[in-house]
Design a protein around this motif. Structure first.
Motif, PDB file in Angstrom:
ATOM      1  N   GLN A   1       0.839  -1.196   0.000  1.00  0.00           N
ATOM      2  CA  GLN A   1       0.000   0.000   0.000  1.00  0.00           C
ATOM      3  C   GLN A   1       0.876   1.248   0.000  1.00  0.00           C
ATOM      4  N   GLY A   2       0.489   2.216  -0.838  1.00  0.00           N
ATOM      5  CA  GLY A   2       1.201   3.480  -0.871  1.00  0.00           C
ATOM      6  C   GLY A   2       2.455   3.500  -1.717  1.00  0.00           C
ATOM      7  N   THR A   3       2.719   2.409  -2.442  1.00  0.00           N
ATOM      8  CA  THR A   3       3.904   2.383  -3.304  1.00  0.00           C
ATOM      9  C   THR A   3       3.776   3.445  -4.394  1.00  0.00           C
ATOM     10  N   PRO A   4       4.778   4.309  -4.577  1.00  0.00           N
ATOM     11  CA  PRO A   4       4.726   5.297  -5.666  1.00  0.00           C
ATOM     12  C   PRO A   4       4.604   4.605  -7.023  1.00  0.00           C
ATOM     13  N   VAL A   5       3.918   5.260  -7.954  1.00  0.00           N
ATOM     14  CA  VAL A   5       3.688   4.680  -9.277  1.00  0.00           C
ATOM     15  C   VAL A   5       5.004   4.281  -9.940  1.00  0.00           C
ATOM     16  N   HIS A   6       6.016   5.107  -9.800  1.00  0.00           N
ATOM     17  CA  HIS A   6       7.296   4.850 -10.455  1.00  0.00           C
ATOM     18  C   HIS A   6       7.957   3.574  -9.933  1.00  0.00           C
ATOM     19  N   ASP A   7       7.640   3.176  -8.715  1.00  0.00           N
ATOM     20  CA  ASP A   7       8.292   2.011  -8.104  1.00  0.00           C
ATOM     21  C   ASP A   7       7.548   0.707  -8.345  1.00  0.00           C
ATOM     22  N   ARG A   8       6.367   0.778  -8.961  1.00  0.00           N
ATOM     23  CA  ARG A   8       5.570  -0.441  -9.140  1.00  0.00           C
ATOM     24  C   ARG A   8       6.258  -1.464 -10.035  1.00  0.00           C
ATOM     25  N   LEU A   9       6.945  -1.008 -11.053  1.00  0.00           N
ATOM     26  CA  LEU A   9       7.620  -1.934 -11.957  1.00  0.00           C
ATOM     27  C   LEU A   9       8.656  -2.762 -11.204  1.00  0.00           C
ATOM     28  N   GLY A  10       9.328  -2.157 -10.237  1.00  0.00           N
ATOM     29  CA  GLY A  10      10.331  -2.876  -9.465  1.00  0.00           C
ATOM     30  C   GLY A  10       9.751  -4.060  -8.719  1.00  0.00           C
ATOM     31  N   TYR A  11       8.525  -3.919  -8.234  1.00  0.00           N
ATOM     32  CA  TYR A  11       7.867  -5.038  -7.557  1.00  0.00           C
ATOM     33  C   TYR A  11       7.404  -6.085  -8.569  1.00  0.00           C
ATOM     34  N   TYR A  12       6.934  -5.612  -9.731  1.00  0.00           N
ATOM     35  CA  TYR A  12       6.441  -6.542 -10.741  1.00  0.00           C
ATOM     36  C   TYR A  12       7.546  -7.499 -11.198  1.00  0.00           C
ATOM     37  N   VAL A  13       8.720  -6.960 -11.478  1.00  0.00           N
ATOM     38  CA  VAL A  13       9.798  -7.797 -12.039  1.00  0.00           C
ATOM     39  C   VAL A  13      10.343  -8.796 -11.029  1.00  0.00           C
ATOM     40  N   GLN A  14       9.975  -8.647  -9.757  1.00  0.00           N
ATOM     41  CA  GLN A  14      10.372  -9.640  -8.768  1.00  0.00           C
ATOM     42  C   GLN A  14       9.518 -10.905  -8.873  1.00  0.00           C
ATOM     43  N   ARG A  15       8.358 -10.793  -9.547  1.00  0.00           N
ATOM     44  CA  ARG A  15       7.436 -11.921  -9.624  1.00  0.00           C
ATOM     45  C   ARG A  15       7.226 -12.458 -11.037  1.00  0.00           C
ATOM     46  N   PHE A  16       7.474 -11.628 -12.036  1.00  0.00           N
ATOM     47  CA  PHE A  16       7.263 -12.055 -13.423  1.00  0.00           C
ATOM     48  C   PHE A  16       8.447 -11.636 -14.281  1.00  0.00           C
ATOM     49  N   GLN A  17       8.604 -12.341 -15.392  1.00  0.00           N
ATOM     50  CA  GLN A  17       9.706 -12.062 -16.309  1.00  0.00           C
ATOM     51  C   GLN A  17       9.231 -11.545 -17.659  1.00  0.00           C
ATOM     52  N   THR A  18       7.951 -11.201 -17.758  1.00  0.00           N
ATOM     53  CA  THR A  18       7.412 -10.591 -18.971  1.00  0.00           C
ATOM     54  C   THR A  18       6.176  -9.789 -18.605  1.00  0.00           C
ATOM     55  N   VAL A  19       5.847  -8.798 -19.433  1.00  0.00           N
ATOM     56  CA  VAL A  19       4.641  -8.005 -19.250  1.00  0.00           C
ATOM     57  C   VAL A  19       4.222  -7.476 -20.605  1.00  0.00           C
ATOM     58  N   GLU A  20       2.929  -7.231 -20.735  1.00  0.00           N
ATOM     59  CA  GLU A  20       2.374  -6.624 -21.943  1.00  0.00           C
ATOM     60  C   GLU A  20       2.033  -5.169 -21.611  1.00  0.00           C
ATOM     61  N   LEU A  21       2.748  -4.248 -22.235  1.00  0.00           N
ATOM     62  CA  LEU A  21       2.541  -2.823 -21.986  1.00  0.00           C
ATOM     63  C   LEU A  21       1.291  -2.359 -22.718  1.00  0.00           C
ATOM     64  N   ASN A  22       0.306  -1.860 -21.967  1.00  0.00           N
ATOM     65  CA  ASN A  22      -0.941  -1.383 -22.562  1.00  0.00           C
ATOM     66  C   ASN A  22      -1.002   0.125 -22.721  1.00  0.00           C
ATOM     67  N   SER A  23      -0.276   0.867 -21.885  1.00  0.00           N
ATOM     68  CA  SER A  23      -0.363   2.332 -21.926  1.00  0.00           C
ATOM     69  C   SER A  23       0.114   2.889 -23.265  1.00  0.00           C
ATOM     70  N   SER A  24       0.951   2.129 -23.980  1.00  0.00           N
ATOM     71  CA  SER A  24       1.441   2.574 -25.280  1.00  0.00           C
ATOM     72  C   SER A  24       0.326   2.676 -26.309  1.00  0.00           C
ATOM     73  N   PHE A  25      -0.782   1.989 -26.071  1.00  0.00           N
ATOM     74  CA  PHE A  25      -1.937   2.060 -26.962  1.00  0.00           C
ATOM     75  C   PHE A  25      -2.549   3.461 -26.922  1.00  0.00           C
ATOM     76  N   TYR A  26      -2.568   4.064 -25.761  1.00  0.00           N
ATOM     77  CA  TYR A  26      -3.196   5.375 -25.582  1.00  0.00           C
ATOM     78  C   TYR A  26      -2.235   6.527 -25.883  1.00  0.00           C
ATOM     79  N   ARG A  27      -0.963   6.328 -25.552  1.00  0.00           N
ATOM     80  CA  ARG A  27       0.040   7.353 -25.827  1.00  0.00           C
ATOM     81  C   ARG A  27       1.385   6.671 -26.035  1.00  0.00           C
ATOM     82  N   TRP A  28       1.893   6.769 -27.244  1.00  0.00           N
ATOM     83  CA  TRP A  28       3.135   6.081 -27.561  1.00  0.00           C
ATOM     84  C   TRP A  28       4.289   6.731 -26.810  1.00  0.00           C
TER      85      TRP A  28
END
Length: 241
Positions: free
Chosen positions: A22-49
């Motif tokens: 709780q309260g993790t800054p948005v910029h730090d979320r990726l750091g937590y994600y990569v501790q659990r997964f080794q791939t991701v599908e970036l969706n925000s690029s659809f709205y703004r490249w």
């Protein structure tokens, strides 16, 4: 052969307490994600490249072996419906080079209002360089015809296998890799629901079969509500082994 299982996106407010504290800054979320997964599908690029420098930053921040899939911009897929793709493809290729060994697949999701246009798709695929892995997700049923599957095979572009409300689940492979988007088991609403263990066992069997054929497999869960995608992805990864 390699199998990559992750989620569509990594930054959701409702994943606090599930993916990151709780309260993790948005910029730090990726750091937590990569501790659990080794791939991701970036969706925000659809709205703004993103800028070229952003892709370079991701390359530096992502750990060795991580694979980043990127969704093509809606300016190309929805506004122009693949018409005159040259300018967009030059931008995409420039940014794709920045990812280097971290790049996975470019996902091209077409609009549900975009009906089958063989010539336009063929022209677009001619602009795709051989070194770029591409998957196409067709949301209008008129695309589900043999001539389109053959066209994808000729260009070594993956037909995106889909699971989700009102979407056909066609187990067709058209490239050296398989691309799967799991939009949730809810039969009425996209992106809703939690896949049961029985569902995931079924998908695990299919994935092992494709892996046994020597194909790389990319799987992304898009049922993010309540952290369903996180839990389902981790379970499927365990089942696949």
């Amino acid at each position: 052969m390699s199998i990559h299982i992750g989620t569509s996106g990594w930054s959701y407010d409702h994943w606090q307490g599930i993916m990151y504290p709780q309260g993790t800054p948005v910029h730090d979320r990726l750091g937590y994600y990569v501790q659990r997964f080794q791939t991701v599908e970036l969706n925000s690029s659809f709205y703004r490249w993103p800028k070229q420098s952003t892709f370079a930053s991701w390359r530096r921040r992502l750990p060795d072996g991580f694979q980043l899939t990127v969704k093509a911009p809606r300016g190309l897929t929805h506004a122009k419906k693949l018409y005159a793709p040259e300018v967009w493809m030059e931008r995409i290729k420039t940014c794709w080079h920045e990812l280097r060994d971290k790049r996975a697949v470019l996902l091209v999701q077409l609009s549900p209002n975009h009906t089958c246009d063989y010539d336009r798709l063929a022209y677009f695929l001619d602009q795709v360089p051989d070194w770029m892995r591409v998957a196409v997700e067709f949301r209008h049923p008129s695309w589900q015809i043999e001539s389109i599957f053959i066209l994808l095979e000729q260009h070594q572009v993956a037909y995106c296998i889909m699971s989700g409300a009102h979407l056909p689940c066609i187990l067709r492979t058209t490239a050296p890799f398989v691309y799967i988007r799991l939009h949730g088991p809810d039969t009425e609403h996209l992106y809703g629901g939690f896949y049961s263990d029985a569902d995931l066992h079924w998908w695990a069997t299919r994935i092992r079969e494709w892996g046994g054929m020597g194909k790389d497999v990319f799987v992304y869960f898009n049922n993010d509500g309540g952290g369903n995608a996180v839990r389902n992805a981790e379970t499927l990864r365990w089942l696949v082994g």
